[in-house]
Design a protein around this motif. Structure first.
Motif, PDB file in Angstrom:
ATOM      1  N   LYS A 132       8.309  -4.816  13.068  1.00 54.74           N
ATOM      2  CA  LYS A 132       9.205  -3.727  12.674  1.00 54.74           C
ATOM      3  C   LYS A 132      10.647  -4.081  13.018  1.00 54.74           C
ATOM      4  CE  LYS A 132       9.934   0.793  11.669  1.00 54.74           C
ATOM      5  NZ  LYS A 132       9.529   1.488  10.460  1.00 54.74           N
ATOM      6  N   ASP A 307      17.167  -3.528  -0.311  1.00 55.51           N
ATOM      7  CA  ASP A 307      16.388  -4.202   0.733  1.00 55.51           C
ATOM      8  C   ASP A 307      16.636  -3.575   2.105  1.00 55.51           C
ATOM      9  OD1 ASP A 307      15.088  -6.431   2.249  1.00 55.51           O
ATOM     10  OD2 ASP A 307      17.168  -6.843   2.791  1.00 55.51           O
ATOM     11  N   LEU A 310      14.230  -0.678   2.111  1.00 55.45           N
ATOM     12  CA  LEU A 310      12.815  -1.010   1.970  1.00 55.45           C
ATOM     13  C   LEU A 310      12.289  -1.870   3.121  1.00 55.45           C
ATOM     14  CD1 LEU A 310      12.610  -1.823  -1.855  1.00 55.45           C
ATOM     15  CD2 LEU A 310      12.079   0.332  -0.691  1.00 55.45           C
ATOM     16  N   THR A 313      11.089   0.183   6.071  1.00 55.84           N
ATOM     17  CA  THR A 313      10.207   1.310   5.738  1.00 55.84           C
ATOM     18  C   THR A 313       8.946   0.858   5.001  1.00 55.84           C
ATOM     19  OG1 THR A 313      11.531   1.685   3.725  1.00 55.84           O
ATOM     20  CG2 THR A 313      12.093   2.973   5.687  1.00 55.84           C
ATOM     21  N   LEU A 314       9.110   0.260   3.826  1.00 52.90           N
ATOM     22  CA  LEU A 314       7.957  -0.143   3.021  1.00 52.90           C
ATOM     23  C   LEU A 314       7.317  -1.433   3.511  1.00 52.90           C
ATOM     24  CD1 LEU A 314       6.167   0.120   0.464  1.00 52.90           C
ATOM     25  CD2 LEU A 314       7.955  -1.137  -0.782  1.00 52.90           C
ATOM     26  N   THR A 315       8.126  -2.425   3.821  1.00 54.35           N
ATOM     27  CA  THR A 315       7.589  -3.741   4.174  1.00 54.35           C
ATOM     28  C   THR A 315       6.671  -3.733   5.389  1.00 54.35           C
ATOM     29  OG1 THR A 315       9.588  -4.734   3.224  1.00 54.35           O
ATOM     30  CG2 THR A 315       8.199  -6.160   4.567  1.00 54.35           C
ATOM     31  N   ALA A 317       4.637  -1.455   6.463  1.00 53.16           N
ATOM     32  CA  ALA A 317       3.342  -0.907   6.067  1.00 53.16           C
ATOM     33  C   ALA A 317       2.545  -1.922   5.252  1.00 53.16           C
ATOM     34  CB  ALA A 317       3.549   0.379   5.270  1.00 53.16           C
ATOM     35  N   LEU A 318       3.224  -2.637   4.352  1.00 53.26           N
ATOM     36  CA  LEU A 318       2.541  -3.637   3.533  1.00 53.26           C
ATOM     37  C   LEU A 318       2.075  -4.819   4.375  1.00 53.26           C
ATOM     38  CD1 LEU A 318       4.856  -3.664   0.368  1.00 53.26           C
ATOM     39  CD2 LEU A 318       2.627  -2.572   0.623  1.00 53.26           C
ATOM     40  N   ARG A 321      -0.955  -3.878   6.290  1.00 58.49           N
ATOM     41  CA  ARG A 321      -2.121  -3.691   5.414  1.00 58.49           C
ATOM     42  C   ARG A 321      -2.621  -5.002   4.816  1.00 58.49           C
ATOM     43  NH1 ARG A 321      -5.957  -3.675   2.854  1.00 58.49           N
ATOM     44  NH2 ARG A 321      -6.772  -2.146   1.347  1.00 58.49           N
ATOM     45  N   VAL A 363      13.872  -5.612  -4.349  1.00 59.15           N
ATOM     46  CA  VAL A 363      12.508  -5.406  -3.852  1.00 59.15           C
ATOM     47  C   VAL A 363      11.924  -6.732  -3.379  1.00 59.15           C
ATOM     48  CG1 VAL A 363      10.177  -4.652  -4.454  1.00 59.15           C
ATOM     49  CG2 VAL A 363      12.156  -3.418  -5.359  1.00 59.15           C
ATOM     50  N   LEU A 367      10.585  -7.924   0.492  1.00 61.00           N
ATOM     51  CA  LEU A 367       9.219  -8.368   0.774  1.00 61.00           C
ATOM     52  C   LEU A 367       9.158  -9.798   1.297  1.00 61.00           C
ATOM     53  CD1 LEU A 367       7.265  -6.903  -2.290  1.00 61.00           C
ATOM     54  CD2 LEU A 367       7.682  -5.872  -0.047  1.00 61.00           C
TER      55      LEU A 367
END
Length: 456
Positions: A132, A307, A310, A313-315, A317-318, A321, A363, A367
């Motif tokens: 994080k 970026d 994202l 926040t998004l990265t 979690a991905l 997972r 995006v 990533l």
């Protein structure tokens, strides 16, 4: 995170944001600097390359110094030097003063950047918390590169000198907060013998490599570039021999036995080359062919800085997972797709035609960049985190130099003053093949990761 950890992360993110902001703002201000100081084209180019030479030439040395003498100490000292030299650049009245200031600013960044990243990787335990923190850190870096184009356009409209003064002011604030919030990690090697000969050979190898890359973008400088690269290779050989024979090496060569570290650095080199090569094409296309202003150019690419939203926040979690490698590959593929979409560029394009490239690239950057940093530093012992951090940053910077040089070599074929708009457009289309190919190869490199192949 505790309050101190949040404060430390804020400070370190501010430092890497500042580094990206400084580079991007200068690129926008170059035409005004040339006009005011009456600089030749060669000198103007050297203003950019001198920073890269100082930065890349001392990055690995700076990373190891962090491990040996304390990351907090190196971070604070190099940030203080950055403040003084950035302000000096704004006071320059001659080309040589600006060149000297930019070289020394790059040198200070070569110590500050690995110190900052290694402070994160040593103060946050490996796993979700570190991931994080690193992803927030990478988002700040991306935001600096993207927002710097806009801020640089605004400041240049006032005076190009503010492009140097503003980073110095921001750095002062960061320095005051750093003293309060940043605590050093353990220094198990602080009293070890310093490998001076290895440091000298390493610095010489990196310096000549940086000089060679910087000269590649100038056709008349090809012989100089090849000579510099040859000298770099000689010094690399001497350095490796020296490190194998000494009992206290500056760089433990065994670190390169880590396949994940090597793959991450190679992919980052290609990724950096693609991104900066694309920025170079976009700048020429929008300003030289479409007649846009520097501010309009900056606003056009600002969507890439999604970026910064994202990545934290998004990265995470991905990554939690699907794993780092899987997320990286998707990000690199998206980057390749974004660059391929830009191959259709035309003289009648509106911003609506460019927007998909900017959005998809933002995006893809979110990533790929952060998880690549995670892979390059995971599993590395604490007393080599500075080294691992400098390696991944060096890969990105050298990739940037190679990408701009490769794109510039292709674009210059049709960008002569006598060439018509159609020929220049075709040259830029040919140059765009470099980012597409680099991103595609980078995704293939990460697909070869054995440990996470099943997860892919």
């Amino acid at each position: 995170m505790s309050l101190r950890e949040k404060g430390a992360l804020l400070v370190l993110c501010g430092a890497i944001f500042l580094e990206g902001l400084d580079i991007a703002m200068l690129n926008v201000a170059l035409p005004h600097i040339r006009a005011d100081l009456q600089l030749s084209t060669a000198t103007l180019s050297a203003v950019v390359s001198s920073y890269v030479i100082g930065y890349a030439g001392f990055m690995l040395f700076g990373g190891r110094i962090c491990d040996l003498y304390g990351r907090r100490r190196v971070f604070l000292i190099s940030l203080s030097v950055f403040i003084a030299l950035s302000g000096l650049g704004g006071l320059a009245t001659e080309g040589w003063m600006l060149l000297a200031a930019r070289f020394l600013t790059g040198l200070s960044a070569a110590f500050m950047t690995p110190a900052g990243l290694s402070l994160i990787t040593t103060n946050f335990s490996e796993g979700p918390r570190r991931n994080k923190a690193v992803l927030i850190y990478s988002g700040a870096a991306s935001a600096g590169y993207s927002l710097g184009l806009v801020v640089g356009g605004v400041l240049t409209a006032i005076s190009w000198r503010w492009v140097f003064f503003v980073p110095a002011i921001i750095a002062m604030v960061i320095l005051l907060l750093a003293v309060k919030f940043i605590a050093d990690s353990r220094q198990s090697e602080a009293r070890r013998k310093f490998d001076l000969s290895g440091a000298l050979f390493l610095t010489a190898a990196m310096l000549f490599a940086a000089i060679g890359i910087a000269r590649l973008e100038h056709p008349e400088g090809l012989q100089t570039a090849l000579a510099a690269c040859a000298l770099s290779a000689v010094f690399w050989v001497i350095f490796v021999i020296t490190e194998r024979r000494t009992s206290e090496p500056l760089i433990r060569l065994g670190i390169f036995r880590s396949g994940s570290l090597v793959r991450a650095n190679l992919a980052m080199l290609l990724f950096g080359g693609a991104f900066f090569g694309f920025q170079f094409v976009v700048t020429l296309y929008l300003q030289e062919l479409l007649g846009w202003t520097p501010l309009q150019t900056g606003l056009a690419v600002i969507v890439v800085s999604i970026d910064a939203i994202l990545a934290p926040t998004l990265t995470p979690a991905l990554v939690n997972r699907f794993g780092n490698v899987r997320v990286i590959v998707v990000g690199l593929v998206l980057a390749a797709v974004a660059y391929a979409l830009f191959l259709r560029l035309g003289l009648d394009w509106t911003y609506a035609a460019m927007f998909p490239t900017m959005l998809v690239l933002g995006v893809g950057f979110a990533l790929a960049y952060g998880p690549l940093t995670i892979v390059a530093t995971n599993g590395v012992v604490e007393n080599e985190q500075g080294l691992a951090s400098s390696l991944i940053n060096t890969s990105f910077q050298f990739g940037a130099g190679l990408g701009v040089s490769a794109v510039g070599a292709l674009a210059v074929l049709g960008l002569g003053s006598g060439a018509d708009a159609g020929a220049r457009l075709e040259a830029l289309r040919a140059a765009m093949l470099v980012p597409v190919a680099a991103a595609a190869v980078a995704s293939f490199v990460m697909l070869t990761a054995k440990k996470e192949r099943a997860a892919i």
